[in-house]
Design a protein around this motif. Structure first.
Motif, PDB file in Angstrom:
ATOM      1  N   PRO A  43      31.207  51.716  47.481  1.00 15.12           N
ATOM      2  CA  PRO A  43      31.748  52.474  46.334  1.00 15.12           C
ATOM      3  C   PRO A  43      32.828  51.746  45.537  1.00 15.12           C
ATOM      4  O   PRO A  43      32.799  51.794  44.297  1.00 15.12           O
ATOM      5  N   PRO A  44      33.808  51.039  46.183  1.00 17.26           N
ATOM      6  CA  PRO A  44      34.803  50.316  45.366  1.00 17.26           C
ATOM      7  C   PRO A  44      34.178  49.253  44.470  1.00 17.26           C
ATOM      8  O   PRO A  44      34.671  48.993  43.365  1.00 17.26           O
ATOM      9  N   GLU A  45      33.078  48.650  44.942  1.00 14.65           N
ATOM     10  CA  GLU A  45      32.414  47.625  44.142  1.00 14.65           C
ATOM     11  C   GLU A  45      31.675  48.246  42.954  1.00 14.65           C
ATOM     12  O   GLU A  45      31.682  47.676  41.857  1.00 14.65           O
ATOM     13  N   TRP A  46      31.074  49.417  43.154  1.00 15.65           N
ATOM     14  CA  TRP A  46      30.457  50.122  42.033  1.00 15.65           C
ATOM     15  C   TRP A  46      31.524  50.531  41.007  1.00 15.65           C
ATOM     16  O   TRP A  46      31.280  50.490  39.793  1.00 15.65           O
ATOM     17  N   ARG A  47      32.709  50.919  41.504  1.00 18.07           N
ATOM     18  CA  ARG A  47      33.787  51.297  40.595  1.00 18.07           C
ATOM     19  C   ARG A  47      34.226  50.107  39.752  1.00 18.07           C
ATOM     20  O   ARG A  47      34.498  50.241  38.552  1.00 18.07           O
ATOM     21  N   VAL A  48      34.298  48.920  40.377  1.00 16.70           N
ATOM     22  CA  VAL A  48      34.665  47.711  39.636  1.00 16.70           C
ATOM     23  C   VAL A  48      33.619  47.413  38.555  1.00 16.70           C
ATOM     24  O   VAL A  48      33.970  47.072  37.418  1.00 16.70           O
ATOM     25  N   LEU A  49      32.344  47.530  38.880  1.00 12.94           N
ATOM     26  CA  LEU A  49      31.280  47.297  37.895  1.00 12.94           C
ATOM     27  C   LEU A  49      31.394  48.283  36.725  1.00 12.94           C
ATOM     28  O   LEU A  49      31.226  47.899  35.558  1.00 12.94           O
ATOM     29  N   PHE A  50      31.674  49.538  37.045  1.00 15.11           N
ATOM     30  CA  PHE A  50      31.845  50.544  35.991  1.00 15.11           C
ATOM     31  C   PHE A  50      33.018  50.191  35.085  1.00 15.11           C
ATOM     32  O   PHE A  50      32.915  50.254  33.848  1.00 15.11           O
ATOM     33  N   LEU A  51      34.137  49.804  35.687  1.00 12.76           N
ATOM     34  CA  LEU A  51      35.328  49.454  34.901  1.00 12.76           C
ATOM     35  C   LEU A  51      35.095  48.222  34.043  1.00 12.76           C
ATOM     36  O   LEU A  51      35.557  48.151  32.898  1.00 12.76           O
ATOM     37  N   HIS A 147      41.383  46.706  42.145  1.00 10.42           N
ATOM     38  CA  HIS A 147      40.686  47.904  42.625  1.00 10.42           C
ATOM     39  C   HIS A 147      40.110  47.726  44.021  1.00 10.42           C
ATOM     40  O   HIS A 147      40.132  48.661  44.828  1.00 10.42           O
ATOM     41  N   ALA A 148      39.600  46.552  44.332  1.00 12.85           N
ATOM     42  CA  ALA A 148      39.002  46.347  45.653  1.00 12.85           C
ATOM     43  C   ALA A 148      40.039  46.439  46.763  1.00 12.85           C
ATOM     44  O   ALA A 148      39.738  46.912  47.869  1.00 12.85           O
ATOM     45  N   TYR A 149      41.263  46.015  46.483  1.00 12.06           N
ATOM     46  CA  TYR A 149      42.319  46.046  47.489  1.00 12.06           C
ATOM     47  C   TYR A 149      43.261  47.245  47.314  1.00 12.06           C
ATOM     48  O   TYR A 149      44.307  47.312  47.983  1.00 12.06           O
ATOM     49  N   GLU A 150      42.915  48.162  46.407  1.00 14.48           N
ATOM     50  CA  GLU A 150      43.662  49.408  46.211  1.00 14.48           C
ATOM     51  C   GLU A 150      45.151  49.141  45.950  1.00 14.48           C
ATOM     52  O   GLU A 150      46.039  49.688  46.607  1.00 14.48           O
ATOM     53  N   LEU A 151      45.435  48.303  44.938  1.00 18.28           N
ATOM     54  CA  LEU A 151      46.815  47.939  44.630  1.00 18.28           C
ATOM     55  C   LEU A 151      47.421  48.900  43.620  1.00 18.28           C
ATOM     56  O   LEU A 151      46.701  49.655  42.956  1.00 18.28           O
ATOM     57  N   ASN A 152      48.744  48.850  43.491  1.00 19.17           N
ATOM     58  CA  ASN A 152      49.405  49.550  42.393  1.00 19.17           C
ATOM     59  C   ASN A 152      50.047  48.523  41.473  1.00 19.17           C
ATOM     60  O   ASN A 152      50.193  47.345  41.838  1.00 19.17           O
ATOM     61  N   LEU A 153      50.445  48.961  40.290  1.00 22.08           N
ATOM     62  CA  LEU A 153      50.897  48.029  39.250  1.00 22.08           C
ATOM     63  C   LEU A 153      52.134  47.247  39.685  1.00 22.08           C
ATOM     64  O   LEU A 153      52.218  46.030  39.487  1.00 22.08           O
ATOM     65  N   GLU A 154      53.098  47.922  40.291  1.00 20.35           N
ATOM     66  CA  GLU A 154      54.338  47.253  40.693  1.00 20.35           C
ATOM     67  C   GLU A 154      54.066  46.161  41.728  1.00 20.35           C
ATOM     68  O   GLU A 154      54.589  45.045  41.619  1.00 20.35           O
ATOM     69  N   THR A 155      53.252  46.479  42.721  1.00 18.14           N
ATOM     70  CA  THR A 155      52.932  45.504  43.767  1.00 18.14           C
ATOM     71  C   THR A 155      52.226  44.291  43.184  1.00 18.14           C
ATOM     72  O   THR A 155      52.527  43.139  43.533  1.00 18.14           O
ATOM     73  N   PHE A 156      51.294  44.537  42.288  1.00 18.72           N
ATOM     74  CA  PHE A 156      50.526  43.451  41.671  1.00 18.72           C
ATOM     75  C   PHE A 156      51.453  42.514  40.895  1.00 18.72           C
ATOM     76  O   PHE A 156      51.403  41.286  41.066  1.00 18.72           O
ATOM     77  N   ILE A 157      52.285  43.076  40.038  1.00 19.43           N
ATOM     78  CA  ILE A 157      53.136  42.257  39.178  1.00 19.43           C
ATOM     79  C   ILE A 157      54.156  41.464  39.997  1.00 19.43           C
ATOM     80  O   ILE A 157      54.406  40.280  39.739  1.00 19.43           O
ATOM     81  N   LYS A 158      54.757  42.103  40.999  1.00 22.23           N
ATOM     82  CA  LYS A 158      55.719  41.397  41.843  1.00 22.23           C
ATOM     83  C   LYS A 158      55.078  40.209  42.559  1.00 22.23           C
ATOM     84  O   LYS A 158      55.708  39.173  42.754  1.00 22.23           O
ATOM     85  N   ALA A 159      53.825  40.369  42.946  1.00 25.22           N
ATOM     86  CA  ALA A 159      53.144  39.304  43.690  1.00 25.22           C
ATOM     87  C   ALA A 159      52.882  38.076  42.832  1.00 25.22           C
ATOM     88  O   ALA A 159      53.014  36.941  43.295  1.00 25.22           O
ATOM     89  N   VAL A 206      42.891  51.671  29.629  1.00 25.17           N
ATOM     90  CA  VAL A 206      44.036  51.106  30.342  1.00 25.17           C
ATOM     91  C   VAL A 206      44.543  52.098  31.388  1.00 25.17           C
ATOM     92  O   VAL A 206      44.838  51.724  32.532  1.00 25.17           O
ATOM     93  N   ALA A 207      44.625  53.371  31.021  1.00 22.79           N
ATOM     94  CA  ALA A 207      45.094  54.395  31.960  1.00 22.79           C
ATOM     95  C   ALA A 207      44.151  54.528  33.154  1.00 22.79           C
ATOM     96  O   ALA A 207      44.594  54.704  34.292  1.00 22.79           O
ATOM     97  N   VAL A 208      42.846  54.418  32.904  1.00 21.05           N
ATOM     98  CA  VAL A 208      41.868  54.499  33.997  1.00 21.05           C
ATOM     99  C   VAL A 208      41.948  53.253  34.869  1.00 21.05           C
ATOM    100  O   VAL A 208      41.947  53.333  36.106  1.00 21.05           O
ATOM    101  N   ALA A 209      42.029  52.085  34.233  1.00 23.72           N
ATOM    102  CA  ALA A 209      42.058  50.820  34.985  1.00 23.72           C
ATOM    103  C   ALA A 209      43.299  50.709  35.863  1.00 23.72           C
ATOM    104  O   ALA A 209      43.237  50.148  36.959  1.00 23.72           O
ATOM    105  N   LEU A 210      44.426  51.248  35.385  1.00 22.79           N
ATOM    106  CA  LEU A 210      45.667  51.197  36.157  1.00 22.79           C
ATOM    107  C   LEU A 210      45.799  52.391  37.099  1.00 22.79           C
ATOM    108  O   LEU A 210      46.853  52.593  37.703  1.00 22.79           O
ATOM    109  N   LYS A 211      44.740  53.174  37.193  1.00 17.52           N
ATOM    110  CA  LYS A 211      44.661  54.314  38.115  1.00 17.52           C
ATOM    111  C   LYS A 211      45.653  55.420  37.788  1.00 17.52           C
ATOM    112  O   LYS A 211      46.055  56.201  38.641  1.00 17.52           O
ATOM    113  N   ILE A 212      46.058  55.502  36.503  1.00 14.47           N
ATOM    114  CA  ILE A 212      46.881  56.618  36.034  1.00 14.47           C
ATOM    115  C   ILE A 212      46.004  57.851  35.857  1.00 14.47           C
ATOM    116  O   ILE A 212      46.423  58.975  36.137  1.00 14.47           O
TER     117      ILE A 212
END
Length: 356
Positions: A43-51, A147-159, A206-212
């Motif tokens: 399912p996460p991979e199908w979600r990535v394809l949709f996005l 999306h595959a690793y279920e990240l949030n925006l803050e964690t991603f940017i800090k990394a 953007v809101a959907v992609a960032l999981k808002i």
């Protein structure tokens, strides 16, 4: 009547342009037959394809409204034009991907002409790769990792932010200088109801992609496109097919090998190396199946976009645009491009080693 030689020529040209898709599809079929199982797409991979599909649709619409061209034209004049164009490319790439950003700014830069245009275009390419790495929606591999690793925006940017601290100042220093602008016609924008709807759809994505917002909100831009903007539905289906094929391939390989990558350096350097062979998007899809540590994978894919021309599709797009404009001068462009690109590859590796 079309001659067989012309038909064969078109077929070979098409395969040459989409070789990654056909290679990944063939690898998926062979691996699945050898594993004796039908590929399982999670399912996460199908979600990535949709996005990804949603993203290509909304950016198609946004590009055709002329908004991006209007922004670019407004910034083409005045002092420090090189710096403005390079950083405009980078900032756009964070929101509309490196590919789209370059398709806006590179033709504009080429139309300005003048001495040193090759260098500016190369710096724009490097900026698109550098800045897009800092955004979850800056390029396809980031969308996948986010999306595959279920990240949030803050964690991603800090990394990934330390990479930007190395690359962006280098781009700024290389971009200093002035460049005479040509007298191009003024670009205007007619803010119709359809244009406003396209802008709204982009921010909705953007809101959907960032999981808002939940994924089903992404159906609204697709319904809009189906009813009023069907041309935007014509996207790069070969890119989607490549993702799907790699999902199938890595499922079969992981079932056969039970391989796991461990250690940040091993994951990072595997990603960088593989990106130089097949490109950073396929490298990400292959290695993600064998690693639970997303941070060095993200760094490796971002740094791996530098180096050889085909390490990032954005690089290839720029080369095609340059060849269309200048033809035989493409060889000289490639020499300069690789000199700069490998320098940034080494700088990215240094940033990873120092960031710990």
């Amino acid at each position: 009547m079309v001659s067989p030689s012309k038909v064969l020529s078109k077929i070979f040209n098409h395969i040459g342009e989409e070789w990654i898709f056909y290679l990944s599809l063939g690898a998926a079929v062979v691996a699945s037959l050898y594993a004796g199982r039908f590929p399982r797409i999670e399912p996460p991979e199908w979600r990535v394809l949709f996005l990804l599909y949603l993203f290509m649709v909304v950016t198609n619409s946004l590009h055709r409204t002329g908004i991006l061209n209007l922004i670019a034209r407004r910034l083409e004049r005045g002092r420090w034009i090189n710096l403005q164009l390079v950083f405009l490319t980078g900032i756009l790439s964070m929101f509309v991907t490196n590919d789209i950003a370059l398709m806006v700014t590179v033709p504009l830069t080429l139309s300005l002409g003048g001495e040193g245009v090759e260098r500016v275009v190369i710096l724009e390419t490097l900026a698109a790769n550098a800045f897009s790495a800092l955004s979850p929606i800056g390029n396809p591999q980031n969308i996948y990792i986010y999306h595959a690793y279920e990240l949030n925006l803050e964690t991603f940017i800090k990394a990934i932010a330390p990479l930007g601290l190395f690359l962006i100042p280098a781009l700024a220093l290389l971009s200093l200088g002035r460049k005479a602008a040509s007298a191009e016609r003024e670009v205007s924008l007619n803010l119709t109801g359809k244009t406003l709807a396209v802008i709204f759809n982009f921010f909705l994505f953007v809101a959907v992609a960032l999981k808002i917002l939940p994924p089903y909100w992404g159906l609204l831009p697709l319904i809009f496109a189906l009813l009023w903007d069907r041309q935007s539905l014509r996207v790069d289906f070969f890119l989607l097919g490549t993702f799907l094929s790699f999902f199938a391939f890595t499922d079969a390989v992981s079932h056969l090998l039970k391989l796991r990558l461990s250690g940040k350096s091993e994951i990072f350097f595997s990603s960088v190396f593989l990106s130089q062979i097949v490109g950073n998007v396929p490298a990400t899809l292959i290695l993600a199946e064998f690693s639970a540590d997303w941070k060095p994978l993200l760094w490796g894919a971002s740094v791996g976009g530098f180096g050889v021309l085909w390490a990032s599709m954005a690089n290839v797009i720029v080369y095609r645009l340059y060849r269309q404009r200048f033809g035989p001068r493409g060889g000289k462009f490639l020499l300069k491009f690789h000199a700069y690109s490998f320098a940034f590859l080494l700088l990215g590796i240094l940033a990873f080693l120092l960031s710990g």
